[in-house]
Design an enzyme around this catalytic site. Structure first.
Site, PDB file in Angstrom:
ATOM      1  CB  CYS A 186      -0.833   0.016   0.950  1.00  0.00           C
ATOM      2  SG  CYS A 186      -2.636   1.005   1.156  1.00  0.00           S
ATOM      3  CG  HIS A 220      -4.158  -3.050   3.185  1.00  0.00           C
ATOM      4  ND1 HIS A 220      -2.601  -2.674   3.841  1.00  0.00           N
ATOM      5  CD2 HIS A 220      -4.415  -2.006   2.794  1.00  0.00           C
ATOM      6  CE1 HIS A 220      -2.924  -2.187   3.934  1.00  0.00           C
ATOM      7  NE2 HIS A 220      -3.299  -0.790   3.748  1.00  0.00           N
ATOM      8  CD  GLU A 262      -1.970  -6.562   4.799  1.00  0.00           C
ATOM      9  OE1 GLU A 262      -2.276  -5.847   4.753  1.00  0.00           O
ATOM     10  OE2 GLU A 262      -1.600  -6.695   3.132  1.00  0.00           O
TER      11      GLU A 262
END
Length: 312
Positions: A142, A235, A237
């Site tokens: 990001c 993102h 994750e």
């Protein structure tokens, strides 16, 4: 982990063409194995949550990994105890004499500021310059991806008309890349950002390639030719409730945020979010670890290594 087969087995070429990791008996006999050394520079204010999310993604592999956490010495974390930072985090002077197989640089909630206005920008630049000689492959996330593209290649970021928040459909541009082994042609990934980079700026840099993108969210994954740098704009994750926490936080602040796209059931914040990206989040980290770290990193980390590309 690799499939060990006889040197001349006919299936070897077919499997290798499919980017399946095949290890011949000859290579297996000479292989040295050690734990991978991975450094995580955590710039997120939600330290523990981000630690957990990234470690979960990294853990879905049989590879043995040793993790170290890095903080910016020029910045004081405000949402976590000093005890936690002292106990679990190191500063750059404590690690800069070391070599690492992989480095992960997270996002940070500073994207509306110019890069040079960020209080730890000079220190981050020092880390990114050091990574070119002390890290085998770096994975930027990001804002960390935007910062890396700006520092290494001079690519600017642009402020969006409104925050990009939601779970967006993406497509592969470089389908044969080992980074996308196991991916479907289309996949979903979360985004939560106010800025973006533009494809036309990236396409001017011969060393860079756009590997995946979204019609709505724009450029998603960028890699350099050697496989030593990856820049991921979203993102992958994130937990299932992370976007919800961000949305309701902004609601409570009176910011009147838009509902994250394609996230809550029926786009209704009163309903539960839908998890659409877990497989992608697992694969992108596992493939990075396997193909761009484990298979190519030297046994002795401070040795010079041959560059590696997806075509090798």
């Amino acid at each position: 982990m690799p499939i060990k087969i006889q040197n001349d087995l006919p299936a070897r070429k077919v499997l290798e063409d499919e980017h399946i990791f095949v290890m011949t008996e000859r290579r297996a006999l000479t292989q040295n194995i050690r734990p991978l050394q991975i450094l995580i520079l955590n710039l997120m204010p939600t330290k523990i949550e981000t630690e957990t999310q990234i470690l979960r993604c990294l853990s879905n592999t049989p590879l043995q990994i040793e993790i170290e956490l890095l903080q910016m010495e020029s910045h004081t974390a405000k949402n976590i105890s000093e005890e936690h930072m002292i106990t679990f985090y190191q500063t750059f002077p404590q690690v800069k004499h070391k070599w690492y197989d992989g480095l992960i640089i997270t996002g940070a909630p500073v994207e509306l500021m110019d890069f040079e206005e960020v209080e730890y920008w000079d220190e981050l630049c020092e880390v990114m310059e050091w990574s070119k000689t002390h890290v085998h492959s770096t994975f930027h996330i990001c804002w960390g991806a935007q910062a890396g593209l700006y520092y290494h290649y001079g690519i600017p970021k642009y402020i969006l008309d409104k925050k990009l928040s939601g779970v967006y459909k993406h497509y592969l541009i470089n389908e044969k890349s080992r980074l996308f082994r196991g991916f479907d042609s289309e996949f979903y990934a979360p985004h939560s950002r106010n800025t973006t980079v533009r494809a036309e700026d990236i396409e001017k840099i011969p060393d860079l390639k756009i590997m995946a993108a979204s019609d709505e969210a724009g450029v998603y994954v960028v890699g350099n030719q050697s496989g030593s740098q990856f820049f991921v704009m979203g993102h992958s994750e994130y937990d299932i409730d992370t976007l919800a926490k961000e949305y309701f936080r902004d609601v409570d602040k009176g910011l009147n945020p838009e509902v994250p796209v394609n996230y809550f059931e029926d786009d209704d914040p009163k309903k539960q979010p839908t998890m659409r990206w877990r497989a992608h989040g697992t694969w992108i980290y596992s493939n990075w670890l396997n193909y761009f770290v484990y298979q190519t990193t030297p046994y002795i980390l401070n040795e010079d290594v041959v560059t590696f590309t997806d075509e090798d």
